[in-house]
Design an enzyme around this catalytic site. Structure first.
Site, PDB file in Angstrom:
ATOM      1  N   ASP A  80       0.826  -1.221   0.000  1.00 45.81           N
ATOM      2  CA  ASP A  80       0.000   0.000   0.000  1.00 45.81           C
ATOM      3  C   ASP A  80       0.859   1.269   0.000  1.00 45.81           C
ATOM      4  OD1 ASP A  80       0.817  -0.800   2.606  1.00 45.81           O
ATOM      5  OD2 ASP A  80      -0.688   0.479   3.539  1.00 45.81           O
ATOM      6  N   GLU A 138      -0.717  -1.855   5.114  1.00 43.66           N
ATOM      7  CA  GLU A 138       0.136  -1.883   6.308  1.00 43.66           C
ATOM      8  C   GLU A 138       0.100  -0.538   7.022  1.00 43.66           C
ATOM      9  OE1 GLU A 138       3.106  -1.170   9.023  1.00 43.66           O
ATOM     10  OE2 GLU A 138       3.200  -0.178   7.088  1.00 43.66           O
TER      11      GLU A 138
HETATM   12 ZN   LIG Z   1       5.348   3.580   6.360  1.00 42.58          ZN
HETATM   13 ZN   LIG Z   2       6.499   0.824   5.587  1.00 46.72          ZN
END
Ligand SMILES: [Zn+2]
Ligand SMILES: [Zn+2]
Length: 407
Positions: A80, A138
């Site tokens: 991401d 994440e």
């Molecule tokens: Zn990061």
């Molecule tokens: Zn990262």
């Protein structure tokens, strides 16, 4: 087999760069990834990897089943991007305004895809299975790891490794650490409820600014007076909002802060002590309050055996002086959740390069990393995975046939 894989990492470096730049130009925000997981899954399928799409929502999991029996090792990369307007001026800069790969997850993904390609080439000789975990989201709690684990991405997995490309470390170096390597990163919100009034008549009010100031002061004593001096913790108040006029006593004041810890017992202590301090201060000064504490990702705790295995495999590939034990990083990472289920190790791959001006911190609009770091990360991951499978094979109990003979 390892030497062939390492040579392939060098040969495939141009493809890593190409993939990374493609991903970099089309970043997608956490929980909004559509094109990225499709691109990953299509690439893996073209290689002949068995692929599961939509794992935990938007994740992709690939299975490389070796031609020889053995254990199962997982490698993880996140994909991401962040809500940042890119200012690098790179020819492959984001085509998606306000969204940017400013943490290096484009590099993580390109690295793992090329690792998959090289592993597929030697699949017949591979003693066991390699699971490729391409994780979404994440950067934004609750993150993608929990959902992917609940959806079975760790089923049958015996060990896991992952890395973060890291510009604070110069390219060429690898940073490892046994035990806690990244912190639990939490948030707390406090509202002090006083009683507003005229600035000239404080005796008729409860001054929320005075109370909140006392709370901020008292909070500083928790880490120094309540936490074991051999353990570490951070409490930082990052926001203090109250009032609006010079001659009015503010009705309420709002504090927002972060807590960083490595040890769950210290974390629980802080959750409790912060509230006790607020409660006591408010009681003494006649105010009331609201308090909420939100746990973020837990600390990333590296397994001792797997970290040692990682270090010895890395030393076989890189000069020993480049494999360095690092201090823990106070940032958070949802790789922590995988390590709560299976043993493994998370390491930092140096990606900074002062000579090339690649020193901006992660999440900066001018962030970029030395692409050479991808080759080093790839070598670190394949050597750890292969090392694990080969050692696990040697450690396996004697087969049924042998047991019978012994009887
Ligand atoms: Zn990061
Ligand atoms: Zn990262």
């Amino acid at each position: 087999m390892l030497n062939r894989l390492l040579a392939r990492m060098e040969e495939l470096y141009p493809e890593m760069i190409e993939l990374r730049r493609l991903l970099h130009a089309e970043p997608e925000l956490s929980f909004e990834e559509v094109k990225t997981p499709t691109m990953i899954a299509d690439y893996l399928e073209r290689l002949g990897v068995e692929v599961k799409r939509g794992v935990g929502g938007r994740g992709v999991v690939g299975y490389i089943k070796g031609g020889k029996p053995g254990k199962t090792v997982a490698l993880r990369a996140d994909f991401d991007a962040l809500p940042i307007m890119e200012e690098t001026g790179l020819p492959f800069a984001s085509k998606n305004p306000g969204v940017m790969h400013a943490c290096g997850h484009d590099g993580h993904t390109a690295t793992l895809l090329v690792v998959a390609k090289a592993l597929m080439e030697i699949r017949a000789e591979l003693p066991g299975t390699v699971v490729l975990i391409h994780q979404f989201a994440e950067e934004l709690a609750p993150g993608g790891a929990i959902a992917m684990i609940e959806d079975g991405c760790l089923e049958g997995v015996d060990a896991i490794y992952g890395t973060h490309l890291w510009t604070p470390i110069p390219v060429g170096e690898i940073g490892y650490r046994e035990g806690a390597i990244m912190a639990a990163a939490d948030r707390f919100d406090v509202t002090i409820l006083g009683r507003g009034g005229h600035g000239a008549s404080p005796h008729e009010t409860v001054d929320s600014i005075a109370v909140a100031s006392a709370v901020v002061g008292q909070l500083q004593h928790i880490v120094s007076r309540n936490v074991d001096p051999l353990k570490s913790a951070v409490i930082s108040v990052g926001s203090f909002q109250a009032g609006g006029a010079f001659n009015v006593i503010a009705d309420q004041a709002e504090l927002v802060g972060t807590v960083r810890t490595f040890d769950p017992d210290v974390q629980e202590l802080l959750i409790k002590r912060i509230e006790e301090v607020i409660q006591g201060t408010c009681a003494a000064m006649g105010a009331s309050y609201t308090y909420s504490y939100k746990k973020g990702y837990p600390a990333v705790i590296n397994d001792a055996v797997e970290t040692e295995r990682f270090v010895s495999s890395a030393q076989a590939v890189h000069p020993a002086k480049d494999i360095v034990e690092i201090e823990p990083v106070m940032g958070g990472e949802d790789f922590a959740y995988y390590l709560q289920h299976v043993p493994g190790s998370f390491f930092f791959t140096g990606a900074g390069n002062e000579a090339k001006g690649l020193t901006y911190p992660h999440h900066h609009p001018k962030f970029d990393f030395d692409e050479r770091a991808m080759v080093i990360a790839a070598k670190g991951l394949v050597s750890a995975a292969l090392h694990f499978l080969q050692e696990a094979k040697a450690e396996q109990p004697v087969s049924g046939q042998d047991v019978l003979k012994k009887r």
